[in-house]
Design an enzyme around this catalytic site. Structure first.
Site, PDB file in Angstrom:
ATOM      1  N   CYS A  41      11.313   6.158   5.957  1.00 28.76           N
ATOM      2  CA  CYS A  41      10.033   5.908   5.291  1.00 28.76           C
ATOM      3  C   CYS A  41      10.094   6.193   3.802  1.00 28.76           C
ATOM      4  CB  CYS A  41       8.937   6.767   5.922  1.00 28.76           C
ATOM      5  SG  CYS A  41       8.559   6.315   7.628  1.00 28.76           S
ATOM      6  N   CYS A 112       3.251  13.110  -1.822  1.00 28.23           N
ATOM      7  CA  CYS A 112       4.346  14.078  -1.937  1.00 28.23           C
ATOM      8  C   CYS A 112       3.821  15.505  -1.787  1.00 28.23           C
ATOM      9  CB  CYS A 112       5.058  13.912  -3.269  1.00 28.23           C
ATOM     10  SG  CYS A 112       5.889  12.312  -3.462  1.00 28.23           S
TER      11      CYS A 112
END
Length: 304
Positions: A41, A112
């Protein structure tokens, strides 16, 4: 080119605490590991925590990551933030805290910081021996984004915790919708559902504000009566349904200033993850909805 802050670039070019922590059989110390994401991913993070068993304090933290500038900087920032904290204190670190430590992240890179928060939770739960199924509901319910394997529950959590209002923001935070795009309409429906749920049952029937609006209002601080009513509302509408589904329950016992005392019932009162239930399912939610200063404590049934 992304508009990165100086702190992001600093931790990208010179990352702190990169690498693994090996188990050395040091007396009184254990190593915990949490993994999130996948190389397929585009992002993956493995977080290592060195924990002093007696105090539950994180002595050291290191990371291994496969990802972009923001992924490396967020992982490095997270390890710096949690060193010296107890596990319960570390569980309070949110993806927004990570982004703020970095001076902000481009919105398209917020996933993130979410990855860092999830890896931290995974490491702590693994250390405490809590099965993934008992705290991670991402595999439960319908799979919304097949490209990145994102479930409806994960999307809902991102929407609620970060006040997301459109599908593009959801993609930025959890990547859902960032592949073929066929799930974007479903994401829009989930957003509308979350907004409708938060708008239901105005406090005392007199105000049209949501719980988030009331709690974040700086012009009108909550009175003690309003605080108690709002705490009860959040427990009844957002916490108890989740606990009941797992065979547990919670009852509000008392509110003394910023100390909220609750009685854990059923499975919640006897399981080994009761501390995690207090901090993740109850305290974190009340801090987000009512006040960041709230501390939740469990009382013994005999004290009732």
């Amino acid at each position: 080119m992304w508009d990165y802050t100086d702190k992001v670039l600093e931790l990208f070019y010179d990352p702190k605490n990169q690498g693994a922590i090996e188990e050395t059989s040091e007396p009184g110390v254990k190593v915990a590991t949490g993994e999130i994401g996948s190389i397929a991913c585009g992002d993956a993070l493995r977080l290592h925590l060195k924990v002093e068993v007696e105090s539950d304090k994180i002595l050291d933290a290191r990371f291994q990551t496969f990802g972009c500038t923001s992924a490396i900087a967020s992982s490095s920032a997270l390890t710096e933030m949690v060193k010296g904290l107890t596990l319960d204190e570390a569980l309070k670190v949110s993806n927004k805290d990570i982004a703020n430590y970095l001076g902000g992240l481009p919105e398209a890179k917020m996933h993130c910081s979410v990855m860092g928060q999830e890896a931290l939770e995974a490491a702590i739960y693994n250390y405490r021996g809590i099965p993934l199924a008992s705290h991670d509901d991402d595999d439960e319910g319908a799979l919304v984004c097949s490209c990145f394997g994102i479930s409806e529950s994960k999307i809902r959590r991102a929407i609620v915790e970060n006040n997301l209002t459109d599908a593009e923001q959801v993609t930025n935070y959890v990547k859902a919708g960032g592949g073929c795009g066929s799930c974007l309409a479903n994401i829009d429906d989930i957003i509308k559902s979350v907004q409708q749920e938060s708008a239901k049952s105005p406090l005392n029937g007199h105000s049209a504000k949501t719980t988030t609006d009331i709690a974040s209002s700086k012009q009108r601080p909550l009175t003690n009566v309003q605080k108690i009513a709002l705490i009860q509302k959040v427990l009844d509408e957002e916490v108890r349904p989740v606990l009941i589904a797992d065979g547990g329950d919670v009852e509000l016992y008392d509110v003394d200033g910023d100390r909220v005392k609750v009685l854990l019932q059923g499975a919640c009162g006897s399981c080994s993850s009761s501390t995690a239930t207090l901090k993740i399912a109850i305290e974190a939610r009340l801090q987000d909805r009512v006040s960041k200063n709230l501390i939740v404590e469990a009382v013994e049934p005999s004290l009732r």
